[in-house]
Design a protein around this motif. Structure first.
Motif, PDB file in Angstrom:
ATOM      1  N   PRO A  57       0.809  -1.225   0.000  1.00 53.15           N
ATOM      2  CA  PRO A  57       0.000   0.000   0.000  1.00 53.15           C
ATOM      3  C   PRO A  57       0.837   1.267   0.000  1.00 53.15           C
ATOM      4  O   PRO A  57       0.436   2.284  -0.568  1.00 53.15           O
ATOM      5  CB  PRO A  57      -0.833  -0.128   1.282  1.00 53.15           C
ATOM      6  CG  PRO A  57      -0.099  -1.099   2.135  1.00 53.15           C
ATOM      7  CD  PRO A  57       0.555  -2.050   1.190  1.00 53.15           C
ATOM      8  N   MET A  61       0.403   4.172  -2.724  1.00 47.19           N
ATOM      9  CA  MET A  61       0.084   5.539  -2.353  1.00 47.19           C
ATOM     10  C   MET A  61       1.123   6.522  -2.866  1.00 47.19           C
ATOM     11  O   MET A  61       0.792   7.646  -3.259  1.00 47.19           O
ATOM     12  CB  MET A  61      -0.022   5.646  -0.829  1.00 47.19           C
ATOM     13  CG  MET A  61      -1.233   4.967  -0.224  1.00 47.19           C
ATOM     14  SD  MET A  61      -1.302   5.202   1.564  1.00 47.19           S
ATOM     15  CE  MET A  61      -1.480   6.985   1.675  1.00 47.19           C
ATOM     16  N   SER A 103      -8.405   6.222   5.830  1.00 44.85           N
ATOM     17  CA  SER A 103      -8.371   5.588   4.516  1.00 44.85           C
ATOM     18  C   SER A 103      -7.093   5.977   3.784  1.00 44.85           C
ATOM     19  O   SER A 103      -6.746   7.163   3.699  1.00 44.85           O
ATOM     20  CB  SER A 103      -9.593   6.016   3.696  1.00 44.85           C
ATOM     21  OG  SER A 103      -9.480   5.575   2.361  1.00 44.85           O
ATOM     22  N   LEU A 104      -6.381   4.985   3.257  1.00 47.41           N
ATOM     23  CA  LEU A 104      -5.152   5.262   2.531  1.00 47.41           C
ATOM     24  C   LEU A 104      -5.431   5.905   1.177  1.00 47.41           C
ATOM     25  O   LEU A 104      -4.567   6.555   0.608  1.00 47.41           O
ATOM     26  CB  LEU A 104      -4.367   3.960   2.318  1.00 47.41           C
ATOM     27  CG  LEU A 104      -4.031   3.145   3.579  1.00 47.41           C
ATOM     28  CD1 LEU A 104      -3.206   1.927   3.215  1.00 47.41           C
ATOM     29  CD2 LEU A 104      -3.291   4.013   4.600  1.00 47.41           C
ATOM     30  N   ARG A 105      -6.652   5.731   0.678  1.00 50.33           N
ATOM     31  CA  ARG A 105      -6.994   6.254  -0.647  1.00 50.33           C
ATOM     32  C   ARG A 105      -7.498   7.685  -0.591  1.00 50.33           C
ATOM     33  O   ARG A 105      -7.106   8.524  -1.406  1.00 50.33           O
ATOM     34  CB  ARG A 105      -8.052   5.351  -1.296  1.00 50.33           C
ATOM     35  CG  ARG A 105      -8.467   5.766  -2.699  1.00 50.33           C
ATOM     36  CD  ARG A 105      -9.393   4.711  -3.285  1.00 50.33           C
ATOM     37  NE  ARG A 105     -10.609   4.588  -2.498  1.00 50.33           N
ATOM     38  CZ  ARG A 105     -11.726   5.256  -2.735  1.00 50.33           C
ATOM     39  NH1 ARG A 105     -11.775   6.123  -3.735  1.00 50.33           N
ATOM     40  NH2 ARG A 105     -12.802   5.077  -1.992  1.00 50.33           N
ATOM     41  N   ASN A 107      -7.646   9.596   2.443  1.00 53.11           N
ATOM     42  CA  ASN A 107      -7.065  10.311   3.587  1.00 53.11           C
ATOM     43  C   ASN A 107      -8.141  10.856   4.524  1.00 53.11           C
ATOM     44  O   ASN A 107      -7.906  11.812   5.268  1.00 53.11           O
ATOM     45  CB  ASN A 107      -6.153  11.446   3.115  1.00 53.11           C
ATOM     46  CG  ASN A 107      -5.093  11.791   4.155  1.00 53.11           C
ATOM     47  OD1 ASN A 107      -4.646  10.911   4.905  1.00 53.11           O
ATOM     48  ND2 ASN A 107      -4.690  13.050   4.219  1.00 53.11           N
ATOM     49  N   ALA A 289     -11.763  -0.338  -2.289  1.00 51.30           N
ATOM     50  CA  ALA A 289     -10.698  -0.524  -1.307  1.00 51.30           C
ATOM     51  C   ALA A 289      -9.778  -1.684  -1.689  1.00 51.30           C
ATOM     52  O   ALA A 289      -8.560  -1.615  -1.498  1.00 51.30           O
ATOM     53  CB  ALA A 289     -11.299  -0.767   0.076  1.00 51.30           C
ATOM     54  N   ASP A 294      -6.478  -0.813   0.382  1.00 50.01           N
ATOM     55  CA  ASP A 294      -6.746   0.121   1.479  1.00 50.01           C
ATOM     56  C   ASP A 294      -7.013  -0.691   2.746  1.00 50.01           C
ATOM     57  O   ASP A 294      -8.157  -1.016   3.079  1.00 50.01           O
ATOM     58  CB  ASP A 294      -7.949   1.006   1.130  1.00 50.01           C
ATOM     59  CG  ASP A 294      -8.005   2.251   1.989  1.00 50.01           C
ATOM     60  OD1 ASP A 294      -7.422   2.242   3.092  1.00 50.01           O
ATOM     61  OD2 ASP A 294      -8.639   3.240   1.559  1.00 50.01           O
TER      62      ASP A 294
END
Length: 330
Positions: A57, A61, A103-105, A107, A289, A294
């Motif tokens: 991930p 990112m 959320s990593l996608r 933020n 996700a 994510d």
């Protein structure tokens, strides 16, 4: 006063009712306590499963053009460089406080993201369940009442067709017919209008309706073979009364259990329907996700779906005990 009349009502029925309420309360707390270890195991499995997915991930990112130093710095910020047991304990500590992570996608906090998508999925699941219960029980009851006749074969043919047809194909067919050709209903999306709920909910509930019809037929036929049905008929009770007062009522007991289990299936099966109809729900969110690995979102969704199944089973067991007083749990 002696004998005969007493101005005070008998306490017998009240004591029986009190004992039943006490039993139900004890059973409820017992089942609630049983939920905790189940959720703990689910959290461990969800954490391990998500981390076994291929892909990094941090690299996703950072982008394809990022160098290794940037990727390592991002991995450190996310805590992905720590041992898995440490990551799990950190995750559980935040979870107990109600923190589902970022959320990593997007933020954004996962909790806020879930709030936006939770109600649309619940609306879709409840509407789909309504379709499946009404259609499924109706066709199952018709097939049982007219067993061996053309009504039976027609109802079961429709049920088999419902099980065999893929949801995505049924959804596309419904869009083509009712939206594109006839123009009666919206094509896709959800803005809060009831008309936007009809096609996706019917598509979602069609498969479960077929399963409910088959299960209702089986339960109905089992009840019709019981001795009390033969006794009622021997006493001259009309066939309509036998079917709807005696047989139908008792056949619903196992059907209610199936309703609870299939509702959990609807929540999981909404992934395909939400994708076809561009529905802003949890299923579509999970697909997004998975595509970008994510982790926080996937962990939260797996725990949420698991909690739904556990909670639904609890509710079904309580309702099962209420509608059938002869059932006694150890």
């Amino acid at each position: 006063m002696s004998g005969g009349y007493s101005p005070f009502p008998s306490a017998g029925p009240r004591r029986v009712s009190s004992k039943k309420a006490e039993f139900m309360l004890k059973y409820f707390f017992k089942r609630c306590m049983a939920i905790l270890p189940v959720l703990f195991v689910v959290s461990v499995l969800a954490f391990a499963f998500v981390h076994l997915l291929p892909g990094d991930p941090a690299r996703m990112m950072a982008g394809d053009d990022a160098d290794e130093a940037t990727i390592e710095m991002l991995r450190t910020e996310l805590g992905l460089d720590r041992p898995l047991p440490v990551q799990y304990l950190t995750y559980m500590g935040k979870l107990v406080r109600g923190d589902l992570g970022i959320s990593l996608r997007t933020n954004l906090t996962v909790f806020d993201e879930l709030k936006l998508r939770y109600l649309p999925t619940m609306y879709l699941a409840f509407a789909g369940m309504a379709w499946s219960v009404v259609i499924g029980i109706f066709f199952g009851a018709v097939a049982a009442i007219y067993s061996g006749k053309w009504q039976d074969y027609t109802a079961m043919m429709v049920s088999v067709s419902g099980i065999s047809v893929p949801q995505f194909w049924l959804g596309l067919l419904a869009i083509q017919l009712f939206s594109v050709h006839l123009g009666w209903l919206p094509v896709a999306g959800y803005t809060g209008k009831f008309s936007e709920l009809i096609l996706p909910s019917f598509t979602l509930g069609a498969t479960v309706a077929a399963i409910m019809a088959r299960f209702t037929l089986s339960a109905f036929l089992d009840v019709l073979g019981e001795e009390y049905i033969s006794t009622a008929r021997a006493k001259g009770v009309t066939e309509t009364l036998v079917m709807w007062k005696h047989a139908f009522r008792n056949a619903l007991i196992p059907v209610i259990t199936m309703v609870g289990l299939q509702f959990g299936f609807l929540l999981g099966g909404s992934v395909v329907v939400e994708t076809v109809f561009a529905w802003p729900g949890l299923g579509r969110y999970m697909i997004e996700a998975v595509a970008v690995r994510d982790y926080p979102v996937l962990q939260a969704l797996l725990l949420l779906y698991s909690f739904h199944f556990v909670f639904i089973n609890l509710v079904v067991d309580m309702v099962y005990a209420l509608i059938n007083p002869e059932i006694r749990y150890e």
